[in-house]
Write a protein that holds these residues in place. Structure first.
Motif, mmCIF file in Angstrom:
data_model
loop_
_atom_site.group_PDB
_atom_site.id
_atom_site.type_symbol
_atom_site.label_atom_id
_atom_site.label_comp_id
_atom_site.label_asym_id
_atom_site.label_seq_id
_atom_site.Cartn_x
_atom_site.Cartn_y
_atom_site.Cartn_z
ATOM 1 N N VAL A 162 -0.654 -8.051 -0.888
ATOM 2 C CA VAL A 162 -0.164 -8.570 -2.043
ATOM 3 C C VAL A 162 -0.805 -7.783 -3.105
ATOM 4 O O VAL A 162 -1.026 -6.972 -4.023
ATOM 5 C CB VAL A 162 -0.427 -9.823 -2.552
ATOM 6 N N VAL A 163 -2.606 -7.260 -2.580
ATOM 7 C CA VAL A 163 -3.688 -7.365 -4.013
ATOM 8 C C VAL A 163 -3.731 -5.515 -3.468
ATOM 9 O O VAL A 163 -3.827 -4.979 -4.413
ATOM 10 C CB VAL A 163 -4.832 -7.711 -3.292
ATOM 11 N N HIS A 164 -3.543 -4.880 -2.553
ATOM 12 C CA HIS A 164 -3.356 -4.016 -1.526
ATOM 13 C C HIS A 164 -1.961 -2.863 -3.067
ATOM 14 O O HIS A 164 -2.379 -2.140 -3.443
ATOM 15 C CB HIS A 164 -3.133 -3.424 -0.877
ATOM 16 N N GLN A 165 -0.743 -3.528 -2.622
ATOM 17 C CA GLN A 165 0.086 -3.372 -3.491
ATOM 18 C C GLN A 165 0.000 -3.022 -5.012
ATOM 19 O O GLN A 165 0.514 -2.970 -5.667
ATOM 20 C CB GLN A 165 0.927 -3.510 -3.261
ATOM 21 N N HIS A 166 -0.529 -4.549 -5.183
ATOM 22 C CA HIS A 166 -0.545 -4.604 -6.906
ATOM 23 C C HIS A 166 -1.968 -3.805 -7.533
ATOM 24 O O HIS A 166 -1.495 -3.251 -8.620
ATOM 25 C CB HIS A 166 -1.170 -6.100 -7.110
ATOM 26 N N TRP A 167 -2.601 -3.639 -6.596
ATOM 27 C CA TRP A 167 -3.888 -2.801 -7.352
ATOM 28 C C TRP A 167 -3.243 -1.097 -7.342
ATOM 29 O O TRP A 167 -3.884 -0.888 -7.878
ATOM 30 C CB TRP A 167 -4.846 -2.419 -6.982
ATOM 31 N N ALA A 168 -3.310 -0.949 -5.730
ATOM 32 C CA ALA A 168 -2.075 1.016 -6.502
ATOM 33 C C ALA A 168 -1.272 0.588 -7.136
ATOM 34 O O ALA A 168 -1.292 1.743 -7.915
ATOM 35 C CB ALA A 168 -1.953 0.771 -4.736
ATOM 36 N N SER A 169 0.164 -0.139 -7.797
ATOM 37 C CA SER A 169 0.486 0.260 -8.149
ATOM 38 C C SER A 169 0.942 -0.195 -9.916
ATOM 39 O O SER A 169 1.797 -0.041 -10.715
ATOM 40 C CB SER A 169 2.138 -1.032 -7.995
ATOM 41 N N SER A 170 -0.828 0.000 -10.170
ATOM 42 C CA SER A 170 -0.885 -1.184 -11.500
ATOM 43 C C SER A 170 -1.479 0.475 -12.103
ATOM 44 O O SER A 170 -1.970 1.587 -11.289
ATOM 45 C CB SER A 170 -2.264 -1.586 -11.659
ATOM 46 N N THR A 171 -1.036 0.093 -13.899
ATOM 47 C CA THR A 171 -1.371 1.388 -14.271
ATOM 48 C C THR A 171 -2.887 1.438 -14.590
ATOM 49 O O THR A 171 -3.893 0.717 -14.227
ATOM 50 C CB THR A 171 -0.954 1.342 -16.038
ATOM 51 N N LEU A 172 -3.457 2.330 -15.414
ATOM 52 C CA LEU A 172 -4.411 2.497 -15.741
ATOM 53 C C LEU A 172 -5.396 1.388 -16.571
ATOM 54 O O LEU A 172 -6.319 1.261 -16.877
ATOM 55 C CB LEU A 172 -5.013 3.959 -16.081
ATOM 56 N N ASP A 173 -4.224 1.786 -17.383
ATOM 57 C CA ASP A 173 -4.704 0.579 -18.548
ATOM 58 C C ASP A 173 -4.532 -1.465 -17.588
ATOM 59 O O ASP A 173 -5.382 -1.990 -18.484
ATOM 60 C CB ASP A 173 -3.271 0.096 -20.109
ATOM 61 N N ARG A 174 -3.591 -1.481 -17.354
ATOM 62 C CA ARG A 174 -3.192 -2.814 -16.245
ATOM 63 C C ARG A 174 -5.058 -2.636 -15.324
ATOM 64 O O ARG A 174 -4.974 -4.365 -15.712
ATOM 65 C CB ARG A 174 -2.341 -2.633 -15.883
ATOM 66 N N ARG A 175 -5.182 -1.950 -14.799
ATOM 67 C CA ARG A 175 -6.227 -2.335 -13.815
ATOM 68 C C ARG A 175 -7.713 -2.574 -15.274
ATOM 69 O O ARG A 175 -8.919 -3.038 -14.668
ATOM 70 C CB ARG A 175 -6.610 -0.832 -13.328
ATOM 71 N N GLU A 176 -7.216 -1.953 -16.245
ATOM 72 C CA GLU A 176 -8.692 -2.612 -16.766
ATOM 73 C C GLU A 176 -8.392 -3.799 -17.026
ATOM 74 O O GLU A 176 -9.524 -5.190 -17.457
ATOM 75 C CB GLU A 176 -8.675 -1.867 -18.374
ATOM 76 N N ILE A 177 -7.495 -4.578 -17.282
ATOM 77 C CA ILE A 177 -7.228 -6.070 -17.327
ATOM 78 C C ILE A 177 -7.536 -6.694 -15.955
ATOM 79 O O ILE A 177 -8.343 -7.582 -15.643
ATOM 80 C CB ILE A 177 -5.878 -6.714 -17.305
#
Length: 124
Positions: free
Chosen positions: A25-40
């Motif tokens: 889940v962590v891998h998929q969640h991070w990998a599929s997140s946009t740059l803006d979402r990763r900021e959060i």
């Protein structure tokens, strides 16, 4: 004795499944997140790790009171056992596998995440 052994074995298998799912889940969640979402997400991951690993002092206090200690003595026990140094060492040790995962999937490489993990005293 075999009932205890079987229960512990079942628990270990269950924990291994939880771990595998969490890694996925962590891998998929991070990998599929946009740059803006990763900021959060990066700073939130740091807060979540800390939240899950910090001791629940209210619950511990309730147990001590239930065991017969008065409020003053329960406070002294908590203050002694859960010293900031002991909590910091425990959190650091217990967070190690999760931090390795965060490093592996790239969370700790993100400029918003790394300072949050430092702020939460999970890394230097």
């Amino acid at each position: 004795m075999s009932a205890v052994r079987n229960t512990v074995g079942d628990h270990c298998i269950d924990e291994a499944r939880h771990h595998s799912y969490f890694v996925y889940v962590v891998h998929q969640h991070w990998a599929s997140s946009t740059l803006d979402r990763r900021e959060i997400l990066g700073p939130l991951y740091a807060k979540l790790v800390r939240l899950f690993l910090d001791p629940d002092l209210d619950l511990c206090r309730a147990w001590l009171l239930e065991a017969g200690l008065d409020a003053h003595d329960a406070g002294l026990v908590l203050q002694d056992y859960y010293s900031p140094e002991r909590v910091a060492a425990s959190v650091r040790a217990d967070s190690f596998p999760t931090l390795k995962l965060m490093e592996r999937v790239g969370v700790l490489d993100h400029p918003a995440a790394r300072p949050a993990f430092v702020e939460q005293k999970l890394i230097d």
